[in-house]
Design a protein around this motif. Structure first.
Motif, mmCIF file in Angstrom:
data_model
loop_
_atom_site.group_PDB
_atom_site.id
_atom_site.type_symbol
_atom_site.label_atom_id
_atom_site.label_comp_id
_atom_site.label_asym_id
_atom_site.label_seq_id
_atom_site.Cartn_x
_atom_site.Cartn_y
_atom_site.Cartn_z
ATOM 1 N N PRO A 131 70.716 71.651 36.552
ATOM 2 C CA PRO A 131 71.535 71.639 35.335
ATOM 3 C C PRO A 131 70.724 71.419 34.062
ATOM 4 O O PRO A 131 71.152 71.791 32.967
ATOM 5 C CB PRO A 131 72.507 70.478 35.574
ATOM 6 C CG PRO A 131 72.529 70.288 37.045
ATOM 7 C CD PRO A 131 71.164 70.651 37.530
ATOM 8 N N LEU A 132 69.539 70.824 34.177
ATOM 9 C CA LEU A 132 68.696 70.586 33.008
ATOM 10 C C LEU A 132 68.302 71.892 32.333
ATOM 11 O O LEU A 132 68.151 71.935 31.108
ATOM 12 C CB LEU A 132 67.437 69.807 33.419
ATOM 13 C CG LEU A 132 66.406 69.543 32.314
ATOM 14 C CD1 LEU A 132 66.994 68.651 31.224
ATOM 15 C CD2 LEU A 132 65.140 68.931 32.893
ATOM 16 N N ARG A 183 70.010 74.701 31.864
ATOM 17 C CA ARG A 183 71.059 75.132 30.935
ATOM 18 C C ARG A 183 71.148 74.165 29.754
ATOM 19 O O ARG A 183 71.306 74.569 28.601
ATOM 20 C CB ARG A 183 72.398 75.226 31.656
ATOM 21 C CG ARG A 183 73.598 75.591 30.783
ATOM 22 C CD ARG A 183 73.436 76.993 30.195
ATOM 23 N NE ARG A 183 74.557 77.335 29.343
ATOM 24 C CZ ARG A 183 75.423 78.326 29.612
ATOM 25 N NH1 ARG A 183 75.293 79.057 30.693
ATOM 26 N NH2 ARG A 183 76.403 78.577 28.790
ATOM 27 N N SER A 184 71.047 72.873 30.037
ATOM 28 C CA SER A 184 71.110 71.876 28.976
ATOM 29 C C SER A 184 70.012 72.096 27.944
ATOM 30 O O SER A 184 70.247 71.992 26.734
ATOM 31 C CB SER A 184 70.990 70.474 29.584
ATOM 32 O OG SER A 184 70.905 69.493 28.577
ATOM 33 N N GLU A 185 68.811 72.412 28.394
ATOM 34 C CA GLU A 185 67.703 72.657 27.473
ATOM 35 C C GLU A 185 67.910 73.942 26.670
ATOM 36 O O GLU A 185 67.571 74.008 25.485
ATOM 37 C CB GLU A 185 66.386 72.718 28.241
ATOM 38 C CG GLU A 185 65.859 71.361 28.654
ATOM 39 C CD GLU A 185 65.492 70.505 27.452
ATOM 40 O OE1 GLU A 185 64.633 70.910 26.659
ATOM 41 O OE2 GLU A 185 66.096 69.415 27.300
ATOM 42 N N GLU A 227 70.651 75.043 25.673
ATOM 43 C CA GLU A 227 71.646 74.752 24.647
ATOM 44 C C GLU A 227 71.005 74.154 23.401
ATOM 45 O O GLU A 227 71.608 74.128 22.325
ATOM 46 C CB GLU A 227 72.695 73.769 25.192
ATOM 47 C CG GLU A 227 73.572 74.318 26.307
ATOM 48 C CD GLU A 227 74.612 75.316 25.825
ATOM 49 O OE1 GLU A 227 74.784 75.461 24.602
ATOM 50 O OE2 GLU A 227 75.255 75.949 26.699
ATOM 51 N N LYS A 228 69.778 73.669 23.508
ATOM 52 C CA LYS A 228 69.120 72.986 22.399
ATOM 53 C C LYS A 228 68.320 73.925 21.500
ATOM 54 O O LYS A 228 67.681 73.480 20.554
ATOM 55 C CB LYS A 228 68.209 71.880 22.939
ATOM 56 C CG LYS A 228 68.975 70.773 23.649
ATOM 57 C CD LYS A 228 68.041 69.742 24.254
ATOM 58 C CE LYS A 228 68.828 68.676 25.007
ATOM 59 N NZ LYS A 228 67.936 67.683 25.655
ATOM 60 N N THR A 265 71.898 72.460 17.617
ATOM 61 C CA THR A 265 71.972 71.025 17.899
ATOM 62 C C THR A 265 70.659 70.314 17.600
ATOM 63 O O THR A 265 70.634 69.097 17.447
ATOM 64 C CB THR A 265 72.344 70.776 19.367
ATOM 65 O OG1 THR A 265 71.302 71.283 20.214
ATOM 66 C CG2 THR A 265 73.670 71.452 19.717
ATOM 67 N N GLU A 289 66.961 65.920 17.189
ATOM 68 C CA GLU A 289 68.390 66.193 17.322
ATOM 69 C C GLU A 289 69.055 66.072 15.957
ATOM 70 O O GLU A 289 68.790 65.127 15.203
ATOM 71 C CB GLU A 289 69.038 65.231 18.301
ATOM 72 C CG GLU A 289 70.506 65.547 18.584
ATOM 73 C CD GLU A 289 71.092 64.705 19.681
ATOM 74 O OE1 GLU A 289 72.255 64.962 20.052
ATOM 75 O OE2 GLU A 289 70.385 63.799 20.191
#
Length: 406
Positions: free
Chosen positions: A287-288, A290-292, A294-295, A324, A403
């Motif tokens: 999952p990391l 996809r999370s990355e 998104e950044k 983000t 961020e």
């Protein structure tokens, strides 16, 4: 789902809009890089490479054992083939790994002038079936980039019905037109998308006008900013890589020659990690990843038409960029040691994050910012040269992000 262990792991193909991005793509894990020269590509406004630049790019990629592909995928006019032939003669000594083409006339010219050079077929030719792929293979091409309109089932059909190597886009901007063959820019501005000069009028905000009241414009609204009725989402297939690998894709391509250095680094490091892990274990989706992704600045993500009717989505009412995180600097080295080249503003006391290849990342606080002479600064600025207390593992080419406040 199984992946044949005897099949080579897919190539990771990254864009390079300039030399700094090329170096970043190499450092962050690209197997191959595609770029454009100053003529005959489809990104006329990207940081295209001169002949001297291409020589340097070839030296850098060769030293790193990274393949280098040149885009020659514009649609040519009759008067332009003399210039193409002259360019091909100049390019011969560079020994590039392949040319990416769409125009059959360009392909036949390469076959005549430089018959040793590998030829890859661009997505611009709209290859939607294996018979079309076989046509290109028999014409001398060794690889084809599949149309983004294909489903996973369509892609599986290719592998069993043609011997040509298959490449597909897995990330980046999409086009409202079928595989990018759009006439809108030509119609409105006389700037041809098929000759590298697209003005992206599909991204504009439009309104309705009733012909008897030409001075009254009626907004097509979803919110206060309007509706971008032809705008498309961004493609992200990080979660679908196992299926694409099992289907026989040999190269995963990331769009973005006009995107930022941070975009190149982020997509390279994430897709590199994913390909490496999934080649060993196709169930090990992290999952990391996809999370990355998104950044990095992007429009709302979609899987496009890959999954057929299961959530197929190309357009959205609001496709403004999602941001983000800000890319605030990257690490450089000279005879005095490491320093930071500023890209966006940040302040002393801000929490920053250093990111590097192999999924290295670490948060740290910018407790003290100075110029290179050691004089304290309240903030880091774009185009500044700074000193920060970086994590110990920092190396030249690592990137720093922050961020955004919510």
């Amino acid at each position: 789902m199984t992946i044949d262990s005897s099949t080579p792991r897919p190539e990771l193909l990254l864009p390079a809009g300039d030399m700094e991005k090329l170096k970043t793509a190499v450092r962050f894990g690209a197997d191959a890089i595609y770029l454009g020269s100053e003529a005959f590509g489809l990104r006329a406004h990207a940081g295209n490479f001169s002949l001297d630049d291409l020589r340097q790019a070839r030296a850098i990629t060769a030293a790193a054992h990274v393949a280098l592909y040149l885009t020659l995928n514009a649609s040519l006019r009759p008067s332009e083939f003399t210039a193409l032939e002259a360019l091909l003669e100049e390019l011969k000594p560079l020994d590039l790994d392949a040319y990416i083409v769409a125009d059959p006339g360009v392909l036949t010219t390469i076959r005549r002038v430089d018959p040793r050079r590998a030829i890859h077929i661009s997505t611009q030719v709209n290859s939607c079936n294996p018979r079309a792929a076989e046509f290109w293979r028999q014409s001398g091409a060794s690889r084809i980039n599949l149309a983004r309109e294909l489903t996973l089932e369509d892609i599986r059909a290719f592998a069993g019905q043609t011997a040509i190597a298959l490449e597909c886009f897995v990330h980046g901007a999409m086009c409202v037109a079928h595989s990018g063959r759009c006439l809108l820019s030509t119609a409105l501005l006389e700037r041809s998308a098929n000759r590298g000069d697209c003005a992206q009028p599909c991204r504009w905000n439009y309104a309705l006008v009733e012909e008897t009241r030409p001075d009254e414009r009626f907004a097509i609204e979803e919110d206060g900013r309007g509706t971008y009725i032809m705008n498309s989402r961004d493609l992200c297939l990080i979660d679908q890589l196992p299926q694409l690998m099992a289907a026989g894709i040999s190269s995963f391509k990331v769009e973005g020659r006009m995107k930022s250095l941070y975009y190149v680094a982020t997509t390279a490091r994430i897709y590199r990690a994913a390909i490496d892990r999934l080649s060993a274990d196709p169930t090990a989706v992290d999952p990391l990843w996809r999370s990355e992704l998104e950044k990095v600045s992007h429009r709302p993500y979609t899987t496009g038409l890959l999954l057929g009717d299961q959530g197929a989505a190309i357009h959205a009412a609001d496709t403004h960029y999602i941001r983000t995180h800000d890319f605030v600097g990257f690490v450089r080295r000279d005879e005095k040691g490491l320093w930071v080249a500023g890209r966006n503003r940040f302040f002393a006391g801000d929490t920053l994050e250093l990111i590097g290849p192999q999924m290295r990342q670490q948060a740290f606080v910018a407790e003290r910012i100075t110029d290179r002479d050691g004089q304290p600064l309240a903030a880091g600025q774009p185009n500044s040269e700074l000193l920060l207390d970086l994590p110990q593992w920092a190396e030249e080419g690592d990137l720093i992000r922050r961020e955004r406040p919510r």
